[in-house]
Motif scaffolding. Structure first.
Motif, PDB file in Angstrom:
ATOM      1  N   ARG A  82       0.590  -1.608  -0.049  1.00  0.00           N
ATOM      2  CA  ARG A  82      -0.123  -0.155   0.135  1.00  0.00           C
ATOM      3  C   ARG A  82       0.732   1.004  -0.063  1.00  0.00           C
ATOM      4  O   ARG A  82       1.721   1.272   0.936  1.00  0.00           O
ATOM      5  CB  ARG A  82      -0.651  -0.108   1.129  1.00  0.00           C
ATOM      6  CG  ARG A  82      -1.819  -1.059   1.385  1.00  0.00           C
ATOM      7  CD  ARG A  82      -2.946  -1.041   2.481  1.00  0.00           C
ATOM      8  NE  ARG A  82      -3.504  -1.817   2.626  1.00  0.00           N
ATOM      9  CZ  ARG A  82      -4.943  -2.419   2.025  1.00  0.00           C
ATOM     10  NH1 ARG A  82      -5.414  -1.383   1.459  1.00  0.00           N
ATOM     11  NH2 ARG A  82      -5.650  -3.279   2.121  1.00  0.00           N
ATOM     12  N   ILE A  83       0.703   2.003  -1.225  1.00  0.00           N
ATOM     13  CA  ILE A  83       1.388   3.713  -1.109  1.00  0.00           C
ATOM     14  C   ILE A  83       0.487   4.518  -1.324  1.00  0.00           C
ATOM     15  O   ILE A  83      -0.739   4.492  -1.774  1.00  0.00           O
ATOM     16  CB  ILE A  83       3.128   3.308  -2.019  1.00  0.00           C
ATOM     17  CG1 ILE A  83       1.352   3.031  -3.437  1.00  0.00           C
ATOM     18  CG2 ILE A  83       3.306   2.476  -1.778  1.00  0.00           C
ATOM     19  CD1 ILE A  83       2.604   3.415  -4.808  1.00  0.00           C
ATOM     20  N   THR A  84       0.981   5.626  -1.135  1.00  0.00           N
ATOM     21  CA  THR A  84      -0.116   6.953  -0.682  1.00  0.00           C
ATOM     22  C   THR A  84       1.184   7.525  -2.152  1.00  0.00           C
ATOM     23  O   THR A  84       1.783   8.025  -1.704  1.00  0.00           O
ATOM     24  CB  THR A  84      -0.158   8.119  -0.018  1.00  0.00           C
ATOM     25  OG1 THR A  84      -0.222   6.901   0.909  1.00  0.00           O
ATOM     26  CG2 THR A  84      -0.940   9.139  -0.523  1.00  0.00           C
ATOM     27  N   ALA A  85      -0.067   8.011  -3.616  1.00  0.00           N
ATOM     28  CA  ALA A  85       0.783   8.749  -3.839  1.00  0.00           C
ATOM     29  C   ALA A  85       1.265   9.903  -4.113  1.00  0.00           C
ATOM     30  O   ALA A  85       0.814  10.529  -3.429  1.00  0.00           O
ATOM     31  CB  ALA A  85      -0.216   9.487  -5.338  1.00  0.00           C
TER      32      ALA A  85
ATOM     33  N   VAL B 142       8.645   1.586  -4.510  1.00  0.00           N
ATOM     34  CA  VAL B 142       7.625   0.809  -4.143  1.00  0.00           C
ATOM     35  C   VAL B 142       8.160  -0.349  -3.194  1.00  0.00           C
ATOM     36  O   VAL B 142       8.102  -0.372  -2.261  1.00  0.00           O
ATOM     37  CB  VAL B 142       6.597   0.249  -5.472  1.00  0.00           C
ATOM     38  CG1 VAL B 142       5.633  -0.501  -4.937  1.00  0.00           C
ATOM     39  CG2 VAL B 142       5.808   1.485  -5.875  1.00  0.00           C
TER      40      VAL B 142
ATOM     41  N   TYR C 219       7.448   3.873  -8.653  1.00  0.00           N
ATOM     42  CA  TYR C 219       5.496   4.605  -9.426  1.00  0.00           C
ATOM     43  C   TYR C 219       5.750   6.083  -9.788  1.00  0.00           C
ATOM     44  O   TYR C 219       5.928   6.753  -9.161  1.00  0.00           O
ATOM     45  CB  TYR C 219       4.744   4.341  -7.943  1.00  0.00           C
ATOM     46  CG  TYR C 219       3.232   4.891  -7.968  1.00  0.00           C
ATOM     47  CD1 TYR C 219       2.709   4.300  -9.610  1.00  0.00           C
ATOM     48  CD2 TYR C 219       2.957   5.931  -7.727  1.00  0.00           C
ATOM     49  CE1 TYR C 219       1.181   4.965  -9.479  1.00  0.00           C
ATOM     50  CE2 TYR C 219       1.522   6.907  -8.304  1.00  0.00           C
ATOM     51  CZ  TYR C 219       0.968   5.610  -9.093  1.00  0.00           C
ATOM     52  OH  TYR C 219       0.057   6.513  -9.701  1.00  0.00           O
TER      53      TYR C 219
ATOM     54  N   PRO D 295       4.118   8.626 -10.150  1.00  0.00           N
ATOM     55  CA  PRO D 295       3.190   9.094  -9.551  1.00  0.00           C
ATOM     56  C   PRO D 295       2.286  10.655 -10.740  1.00  0.00           C
ATOM     57  O   PRO D 295       2.584  10.445 -11.895  1.00  0.00           O
ATOM     58  CB  PRO D 295       3.623  10.428  -9.085  1.00  0.00           C
ATOM     59  CG  PRO D 295       4.568   9.800  -8.021  1.00  0.00           C
ATOM     60  CD  PRO D 295       5.444   9.207  -9.977  1.00  0.00           C
TER      61      PRO D 295
ATOM     62  N   VAL E 174      -0.747  -3.514  -5.384  1.00  0.00           N
ATOM     63  CA  VAL E 174       0.145  -2.365  -4.345  1.00  0.00           C
ATOM     64  C   VAL E 174      -1.239  -1.782  -4.929  1.00  0.00           C
ATOM     65  O   VAL E 174      -1.985  -1.289  -6.204  1.00  0.00           O
ATOM     66  CB  VAL E 174       1.057  -1.835  -6.177  1.00  0.00           C
ATOM     67  CG1 VAL E 174       1.556  -0.468  -5.384  1.00  0.00           C
ATOM     68  CG2 VAL E 174       2.079  -2.849  -6.105  1.00  0.00           C
TER      69      VAL E 174
ATOM     70  N   VAL F 118      -3.002   1.619  -4.543  1.00  0.00           N
ATOM     71  CA  VAL F 118      -2.183   3.315  -4.246  1.00  0.00           C
ATOM     72  C   VAL F 118      -3.358   4.082  -3.657  1.00  0.00           C
ATOM     73  O   VAL F 118      -4.698   3.330  -4.634  1.00  0.00           O
ATOM     74  CB  VAL F 118      -2.106   3.694  -6.236  1.00  0.00           C
ATOM     75  CG1 VAL F 118      -1.520   5.221  -6.065  1.00  0.00           C
ATOM     76  CG2 VAL F 118      -0.786   2.459  -6.332  1.00  0.00           C
TER      77      VAL F 118
END
Length: 698
Positions: free
Chosen positions: A552-555, A563, A599, A601, A633, A635
């Motif tokens: 899990r990532i935040t843009a 990542v 990633y 953005p 993933v 996002v």
């Protein structure tokens, strides 16, 4: 069959193949096998027999042919009058048009007359010029030009040639008409008109800016001094003196147009006829007249016996007499070719100089010229000697074109002192002094699965002779089962040309120098040992831990954000691994750099989940062994609240296992198998239901 001259062009027609010739004396019958089949029907096969009959008839229904240079308006050929059985020539109406530029080369073939036999057969008994079709020449045919008011010629083989002296380079279009008659041995003829249009040349003509001018030079001008320069406009312009045919006073540089004196000038008047011409098209030329007047002075010129002009010597104007310097057995403008190994102190030129006053002992010899040249020489009395080594294998010598120039100045006593200058040109010739050297490290490693033509390495030999490293490479013994390699003769690159069986190979490469000596036979060579070792290729796929990751990532803002980093191992030998995104990255939001996933953005409006498949493999073996890692993933946009996220570099297991199956082979069961399996499953379920019901009823 493929060898038959016939071909099928439609379902209903069989035609003679283009360019084919039928000869009943060689093959009088062809058997063709025709096959036809409709969809969902059996193929039908039939035979067609084609019988070739002997024919003597010629025809006149095709135009004369001009390959590449004409546009045909009509044609001519041969026909047979009824009841005679003999060929009779006749001509169609119209005429052929040939368009050529005025600068075409003299005697160039422009047109070819090609009557034909009935059936399109050609009779050719000679080799045609390049670009023209086969000739129609036959012992029974004669070609004749009826009009003689044209500079073009017609050969007995039917070729129309440009004039022997070329066309007149006019600015207007020139037109010539040729009335050509073709006659057989029975006296029957066929007439045809051909119009040749000569177009103005496409390139600029060679012209002089002035066709006549005069130049005045002073008496006593030395040899090889520039008198004047002529200039002409055009392409590839070269210059020559037409008259006098053997110039005694002046010469011209064919490239620059500079006119120089051959000897020391005395009072005279010279009339030169100069031609400027195109080097690629000599017929394109122009002429001009140059009058050169040598004016005398009050001072008496030196007298030289024999004449100084014979040896290219000159004197400086002044009162009194100049020394006489005929060089001993030397050419005008003293030239000398010496090898680069000539030792210092060697004599190149010995001058015999005479002072008309009889005071030979008062002659002084000096050397002048560019420092880079005359520093290599020195004067010992009348002898020109080598001062330092004339090294051909240096960049300085190459920059000077391996030529050294100097001027010997001979000065006689008296007031004022008079001097004579003798130009000297020393051309250094190469000597093959050094043997090629082997490279320091001549060992290479190649995968044991290397394919045919794979590069192994380059044997970089060296040679100190000029030009540097001009070597030829050869493999002793040549390629073979025990030596499956070849080497490029120019670059020394070694390549695989056979199966690799052994663990290592030892090659013997011969290095031979080239172009290092005037004598091509004087070549040096050296044998070099080259080791080739085979590198084992692992046969197991890489191992990655874990094989499935959920991230899990935040843009974020920026160009890219990391990542995760894949942890994979290729084998105990530490083989380098290659990574690629095999699926799930259709919109290109992710990028792999080595084993790190980034990633990229963008303007993501709502949360999105990506499932990426990353393929990892080791060495390029066949077949390739690889492992697929699954990355899920999630996002989240920056403005969307999300539950506490896990650090992008940490991995978590899914709540439910995600099973990925990679199927190498696929089996599709037949319909009956599916039906039987379905019925069996239904019966099994019914049986289990009955058993369960009986147990519950107890």
């Amino acid at each position: 069959p493929a060898s038959a001259p016939l071909s099928t062009v439609s379902p209903w027609q069989v035609t003679l193949r283009a360019g084919a010739e039928l000869d009943a004396r060689l093959v009088n019958q062809y058997t063709l096998t025709l096959r036809a089949a409709c969809p969902d029907e059996e193929e039908v096969e039939e035979r067609l027999f084609v019988k070739v009959m002997v024919g003597r008839v010629l025809r006149c229904d095709t135009p004369f042919t001009s390959a590449g240079r004409s546009w045909r308006a009509a044609g001519a050929g041969w026909r047979v009058p009824a009841g005679t059985g003999l060929p009779w020539p006749c001509c169609a109406t119209g005429e052929d048009v040939v368009r050529v530029p005025a600068d075409v080369a003299p005697s160039t073939p422009l047109y070819a007359v090609l009557p034909q036999y009935l059936g399109g057969l050609m009779v050719s008994a000679w080799r045609e010029p390049q670009g023209f079709p086969p000739s129609s020449h036959h012992p029974s045919l004669q070609f004749r030009l009826q009009n003689h008011d044209t500079p073009l010629t017609l050969t007995r083989r039917g070729l129309v040639l440009a004039p022997a002296s070329g066309f007149n380079p006019s600015k207007e279009t020139q037109t010539f008409r040729l009335e050509i008659e073709v006659m057989d041995d029975h006296g029957h003829n066929c007439n045809r008109t051909v119009r040749v249009e000569v177009l103005p040349p496409r390139r600029p003509r060679v012209t002089f800016l002035e066709t006549q001018w005069a130049v005045t030079v002073p008496e006593g001008t030395g040899p090889l001094e520039v008198v004047t320069q002529v200039r002409a406009s055009g392409d590839n312009v070269r210059y020559a003196i037409l008259a006098p045919t053997a110039p005694a006073l002046f010469t011209i540089n064919e490239v620059t147009g500079e006119i120089r004196s051959i000897r020391r000038l005395e009072v005279a008047h010279a009339h030169l006829l100069i031609r400027a011409y195109n080097a690629l098209h000599p017929a394109d030329h122009a002429t001009a007249t140059l009058n050169i007047t040598v004016q005398g002075t009050d001072r008496r010129a030196p007298s030289c016996v024999p004449a100084i002009s014979v040896y290219g010597l000159g004197g400086k104007r002044g009162a009194g007499n100049a020394p006489l310097c005929p060089a001993s057995q030397q050419l005008p403008h003293h030239r000398s070719q010496v090898p680069e190994t000539v030792s210092p102190g060697s004599t190149l030129v010995t001058l015999r100089c005479t002072d008309p006053t009889g005071a030979e002992g008062h002659l002084r010899y000096a050397l002048e010229g560019p420092p880079t040249s005359h520093s290599h020489f020195c004067m010992e009395g009348p002898q020109l000697q080598v001062n330092t080594t004339l090294d051909y294998d240096s960049e300085a010598a190459a920059a000077m074109g391996f030529q050294f120039t100097a001027t010997i100045v001979v000065t006689a006593g008296g007031q004022p002192p008079l001097s004579t200058r003798v130009p000297v040109l020393v051309m250094v010739t190469p000597v093959n002094e050094f043997t090629p050297m082997c490279p320091n490290d001549a060992s290479f490693t190649v995968p044991e699965t290397a394919a045919f033509g794979s590069a192994v390495g380059r044997v970089a030999g060296t040679d100190r002779d000029y030009p540097p490293d001009s070597l030829e490479y050869s493999l002793e013994g040549g390629p073979g089962p025990t030596q499956p390699f070849s080497i490029d003769t120019r670059t020394g690159e070694v390549r695989v040309v056979g199966p690799l069986d052994s663990q290592s190979y030892r090659l013997t490469v011969r290095l031979t120098d080239t172009r290092n000596d005037l004598d091509p036979a004087k070549r040096r060579s050296r044998l070099c040992n080259v080791a080739v070792r085979l590198q084992a290729v692992p046969d197991q796929a890489p191992v990655c831990t874990p094989e499935v990751q959920e991230l899990r990532i935040t843009a974020a803002l920026g160009s890219r954000q990391p990542v995760t980093r894949l942890a994979c191992q290729g084998g105990p030998d530490g083989t380098a691994l290659a990574y690629t995104i095999a699926g799930g990255n259709e919109d290109g939001r992710f990028r792999l750099e080595g084993n790190t996933l980034f990633y990229l953005p963008d303007d993501l409006a709502k949360p999105r989940t990506f499932v990426l498949l990353v393929e990892v493999w080791g060495s390029p073996s066949v077949p390739r062994h690889s492992t697929v890692v699954a990355l899920v993933v999630h996002v989240m946009p920056r403005s969307t609240p999300v539950p506490p996220s896990i650090t992008p570099w940490r991995t978590t297991l899914q709540r439910e296992p995600l099973v990925l199956t990679r199927t190498e082979a696929v089996w599709y069961p037949p319909a009956w198998f599916v039906a039987v399996l379905t019925i069996s499953g239904a019966l099994l379920l019914a049986t289990l239901g009955c058993v369960a019901r009986s147990l519950l009823c107890r």
